[in-house]
Scaffold this motif. Structure first.
Motif, mmCIF file in Angstrom:
data_model
loop_
_atom_site.group_PDB
_atom_site.id
_atom_site.type_symbol
_atom_site.label_atom_id
_atom_site.label_comp_id
_atom_site.label_asym_id
_atom_site.label_seq_id
_atom_site.Cartn_x
_atom_site.Cartn_y
_atom_site.Cartn_z
ATOM 1 N N TYR A 287 -5.390 12.068 -46.445
ATOM 2 C CA TYR A 287 -5.735 11.153 -47.330
ATOM 3 C C TYR A 287 -4.889 10.060 -47.364
ATOM 4 O O TYR A 287 -3.859 10.171 -46.810
ATOM 5 C CB TYR A 287 -5.658 11.682 -48.660
ATOM 6 C CG TYR A 287 -6.393 12.858 -48.970
ATOM 7 C CD1 TYR A 287 -6.084 14.078 -48.805
ATOM 8 C CD2 TYR A 287 -8.062 12.752 -49.289
ATOM 9 C CE1 TYR A 287 -6.847 15.265 -49.027
ATOM 10 C CE2 TYR A 287 -8.834 13.722 -49.750
ATOM 11 C CZ TYR A 287 -8.184 14.903 -49.382
ATOM 12 O OH TYR A 287 -9.191 16.020 -49.740
ATOM 13 N N LYS B 23 -4.602 10.043 -52.786
ATOM 14 C CA LYS B 23 -4.487 11.696 -52.522
ATOM 15 C C LYS B 23 -4.637 12.638 -53.641
ATOM 16 O O LYS B 23 -5.261 13.735 -53.529
ATOM 17 C CB LYS B 23 -3.396 12.161 -51.455
ATOM 18 C CG LYS B 23 -2.041 11.961 -52.259
ATOM 19 C CD LYS B 23 -0.920 12.325 -51.308
ATOM 20 C CE LYS B 23 0.482 12.080 -51.953
ATOM 21 N NZ LYS B 23 1.551 12.477 -50.848
ATOM 22 N N ASP B 24 -4.429 12.279 -55.073
ATOM 23 C CA ASP B 24 -4.189 13.068 -56.038
ATOM 24 C C ASP B 24 -5.666 12.973 -56.761
ATOM 25 O O ASP B 24 -5.932 13.814 -57.501
ATOM 26 C CB ASP B 24 -3.160 12.478 -56.947
ATOM 27 C CG ASP B 24 -1.449 12.797 -56.580
ATOM 28 O OD1 ASP B 24 -1.004 11.984 -56.948
ATOM 29 O OD2 ASP B 24 -1.778 13.830 -55.809
ATOM 30 N N ARG B 25 -6.520 11.975 -56.291
ATOM 31 C CA ARG B 25 -7.822 11.947 -56.929
ATOM 32 C C ARG B 25 -8.913 12.020 -56.070
ATOM 33 O O ARG B 25 -10.093 12.307 -56.639
ATOM 34 C CB ARG B 25 -7.809 10.646 -57.629
ATOM 35 C CG ARG B 25 -6.927 10.164 -58.532
ATOM 36 C CD ARG B 25 -7.098 9.111 -59.463
ATOM 37 N NE ARG B 25 -6.843 7.711 -58.773
ATOM 38 C CZ ARG B 25 -8.055 7.093 -58.260
ATOM 39 N NH1 ARG B 25 -9.256 7.619 -58.697
ATOM 40 N NH2 ARG B 25 -7.895 5.932 -57.427
ATOM 41 N N THR C 21 -10.974 13.825 -52.992
ATOM 42 C CA THR C 21 -11.437 15.187 -52.165
ATOM 43 C C THR C 21 -12.293 15.098 -51.252
ATOM 44 O O THR C 21 -13.415 14.790 -51.632
ATOM 45 C CB THR C 21 -11.504 16.591 -53.120
ATOM 46 O OG1 THR C 21 -10.534 16.579 -54.081
ATOM 47 C CG2 THR C 21 -11.483 17.851 -52.358
#
Length: 132
Positions: free
Chosen positions: A59, A64-66, A68
């Motif tokens: 990502y 990258k935290d949100r 997928t």
């Protein structure tokens, strides 16, 4: 010739979620590295998420935290889930397919050769609009 068709774009409220889908036709899907790119009007296209033929994901650091990315080889489809949508997610999203890429890193994949329209493909794009 390989073709990609995206779907799932539309309007989403800030903080909400949206799923984008991209179906590949005309090629051996399992041999393709898949990626999603994002482009704001007037800006360069940037890779945001990628998945190689082994299912390893990568990502862009800022998403990258949100985001997928996932793939279903039986459906020849790659997905992008955007969670906790933010104003910066308001953009066009493009699906890309790279045949037997060398690697995927930080949201994009590298072919190690020039784009070959007989093997590689871009989708036409789908728009995500984030409303506050």
């Amino acid at each position: 010739q390989v073709q990609l068709e995206e779907s799932g774009g539309g309007s989403v409220q800030a903080g909400g979620s949206v799923r984008l889908s991209c179906v590949l036709s005309g090629g051996t899907y399992s041999r393709y590295c898949m990626a999603w790119f994002r482009q704001d009007p007037g800006s360069q296209r940037e890779g945001v998420a990628a998945i190689d033929t082994d299912g390893v994901t990568s990502y862009l650091g800022t998403v990258k935290d949100r985001y997928t990315i996932s793939r279903d080889n039986t459906k020849r489809t790659v997905y992008l889930d955007i969670n906790n949508a933010q104003p910066e997610d308001d953009a066009f999203y493009y699906c890309a397919a790279d045949y037997e890429c060398i690697f995927c890193r930080e949201g994009y994949c590298r072919r190690g050769r020039n784009f070959d329209p007989a093997l590689d493909a871009w989708g036409q794009g789908t728009r995500v609009r984030v409303s506050s």
